[in-house]
Design a protein around this motif. Structure first.
Motif, PDB file in Angstrom:
ATOM      1  N   LEU A   1       1.093  -0.986   0.017  1.00  0.00           N
ATOM      2  CA  LEU A   1      -0.056   0.167  -0.069  1.00  0.00           C
ATOM      3  C   LEU A   1       1.000   1.170   0.132  1.00  0.00           C
ATOM      4  CD1 LEU A   1      -2.431  -1.001   2.727  1.00  0.00           C
ATOM      5  CD2 LEU A   1      -3.017  -1.071   0.332  1.00  0.00           C
ATOM      6  N   ALA A   5      -2.593   5.547   1.565  1.00  0.00           N
ATOM      7  CA  ALA A   5      -3.552   4.775   1.486  1.00  0.00           C
ATOM      8  C   ALA A   5      -3.494   3.749   3.077  1.00  0.00           C
ATOM      9  CB  ALA A   5      -3.274   3.601   0.527  1.00  0.00           C
ATOM     10  N   LEU A   6      -2.303   3.781   3.610  1.00  0.00           N
ATOM     11  CA  LEU A   6      -2.099   3.021   4.614  1.00  0.00           C
ATOM     12  C   LEU A   6      -2.703   3.917   6.190  1.00  0.00           C
ATOM     13  CD1 LEU A   6      -1.129   0.689   6.553  1.00  0.00           C
ATOM     14  CD2 LEU A   6       1.303   1.769   6.345  1.00  0.00           C
ATOM     15  N   LEU A   9      -6.336   3.839   5.712  1.00  0.00           N
ATOM     16  CA  LEU A   9      -6.963   2.533   6.236  1.00  0.00           C
ATOM     17  C   LEU A   9      -6.744   2.470   7.911  1.00  0.00           C
ATOM     18  CD1 LEU A   9      -7.756  -0.285   5.865  1.00  0.00           C
ATOM     19  CD2 LEU A   9      -5.501  -0.956   5.581  1.00  0.00           C
ATOM     20  N   GLU A  48      -7.275   2.420  -4.167  1.00  0.00           N
ATOM     21  CA  GLU A  48      -6.303   1.265  -3.766  1.00  0.00           C
ATOM     22  C   GLU A  48      -6.892   0.436  -2.965  1.00  0.00           C
ATOM     23  OE1 GLU A  48      -1.673   1.246  -2.383  1.00  0.00           O
ATOM     24  OE2 GLU A  48      -2.737   3.343  -2.578  1.00  0.00           O
ATOM     25  N   LEU A  49      -7.339   1.086  -1.788  1.00  0.00           N
ATOM     26  CA  LEU A  49      -7.811   0.070  -0.535  1.00  0.00           C
ATOM     27  C   LEU A  49      -8.826  -0.961  -1.100  1.00  0.00           C
ATOM     28  CD1 LEU A  49      -7.741   2.541   2.316  1.00  0.00           C
ATOM     29  CD2 LEU A  49      -6.014   0.597   2.052  1.00  0.00           C
ATOM     30  N   ARG A  50      -9.829  -0.344  -2.051  1.00  0.00           N
ATOM     31  CA  ARG A  50     -10.999  -1.052  -2.548  1.00  0.00           C
ATOM     32  C   ARG A  50     -10.271  -2.176  -3.286  1.00  0.00           C
ATOM     33  NH1 ARG A  50     -13.463  -0.657  -6.897  1.00  0.00           N
ATOM     34  NH2 ARG A  50     -12.689   1.581  -7.117  1.00  0.00           N
ATOM     35  N   ARG A  52      -7.560  -3.304  -3.703  1.00  0.00           N
ATOM     36  CA  ARG A  52      -6.820  -4.566  -3.043  1.00  0.00           C
ATOM     37  C   ARG A  52      -7.213  -5.265  -1.961  1.00  0.00           C
ATOM     38  NH1 ARG A  52      -0.678  -2.718  -2.451  1.00  0.00           N
ATOM     39  NH2 ARG A  52      -0.013  -2.583  -4.480  1.00  0.00           N
ATOM     40  N   TRP A  54      -8.907  -4.524   0.943  1.00  0.00           N
ATOM     41  CA  TRP A  54      -8.936  -3.830   2.324  1.00  0.00           C
ATOM     42  C   TRP A  54     -10.070  -3.314   2.870  1.00  0.00           C
ATOM     43  CZ3 TRP A  54      -5.045  -5.122   5.675  1.00  0.00           C
ATOM     44  CH2 TRP A  54      -3.856  -5.726   5.129  1.00  0.00           C
ATOM     45  N   ILE A  55     -10.859  -2.792   1.975  1.00  0.00           N
ATOM     46  CA  ILE A  55     -12.047  -2.168   2.286  1.00  0.00           C
ATOM     47  C   ILE A  55     -13.138  -2.638   1.303  1.00  0.00           C
ATOM     48  CG2 ILE A  55     -11.080  -0.217   3.455  1.00  0.00           C
ATOM     49  CD1 ILE A  55     -12.028   1.714   1.080  1.00  0.00           C
ATOM     50  N   TYR A  69     -17.835   2.930   4.365  1.00  0.00           N
ATOM     51  CA  TYR A  69     -16.627   1.941   4.239  1.00  0.00           C
ATOM     52  C   TYR A  69     -16.608   0.901   5.110  1.00  0.00           C
ATOM     53  CZ  TYR A  69     -15.488   6.422   1.777  1.00  0.00           C
ATOM     54  OH  TYR A  69     -15.489   7.264   1.005  1.00  0.00           O
ATOM     55  N   VAL A  71     -14.135  -1.863   6.655  1.00  0.00           N
ATOM     56  CA  VAL A  71     -12.736  -2.482   6.764  1.00  0.00           C
ATOM     57  C   VAL A  71     -12.837  -3.997   6.742  1.00  0.00           C
ATOM     58  CG1 VAL A  71     -10.906  -2.710   8.256  1.00  0.00           C
ATOM     59  CG2 VAL A  71     -12.117  -0.333   8.074  1.00  0.00           C
TER      60      VAL A  71
END
Length: 93
Positions: A1, A5-6, A9, A48-50, A52, A54-55, A69, A71
């Protein structure tokens, strides 16, 4: 990430998300203010989180039409397992 993004998150997971469901609905502007960034940059981080895993995102389902969102807690568990395995195999100094 990416670092942004980290940060996003961690804020979603630790500051805003409900402990049981993992859901929260901060606006992109609220997230941007919390991470000292622009909302467009936050939008990229959320994408990016979606992408990958993560969310999860439910568009417009939150208060005042914000996105919801969620998690994905199991991702944290897998990361924790990987860290434990790494710690067991890492060379000792």
């Amino acid at each position: 990430l990416t670092p942004l993004a980290l940060r996003v998150l961690m804020l979603l997971a630790l500051r805003w998300a409900d402990a049981k469901s993992g859901r929260c609905w901060p606006s992109k502007e609220t997230i941007a203010e919390a991470v000292s960034s622009h909302s467009k940059s936050v939008q990229k981080a959320l994408r990016e989180l979606r992408e990958r895993g993560w969310i999860l995102v439910v568009p417009g389902a939150g208060r005042n039409g914000t996105n919801v969102y969620q998690v994905v807690h199991s991702r944290f568990a897998r990361g924790s397992e990987r860290l434990q395995k790494w710690n067991q195999t890492a060379p000792r100094t």
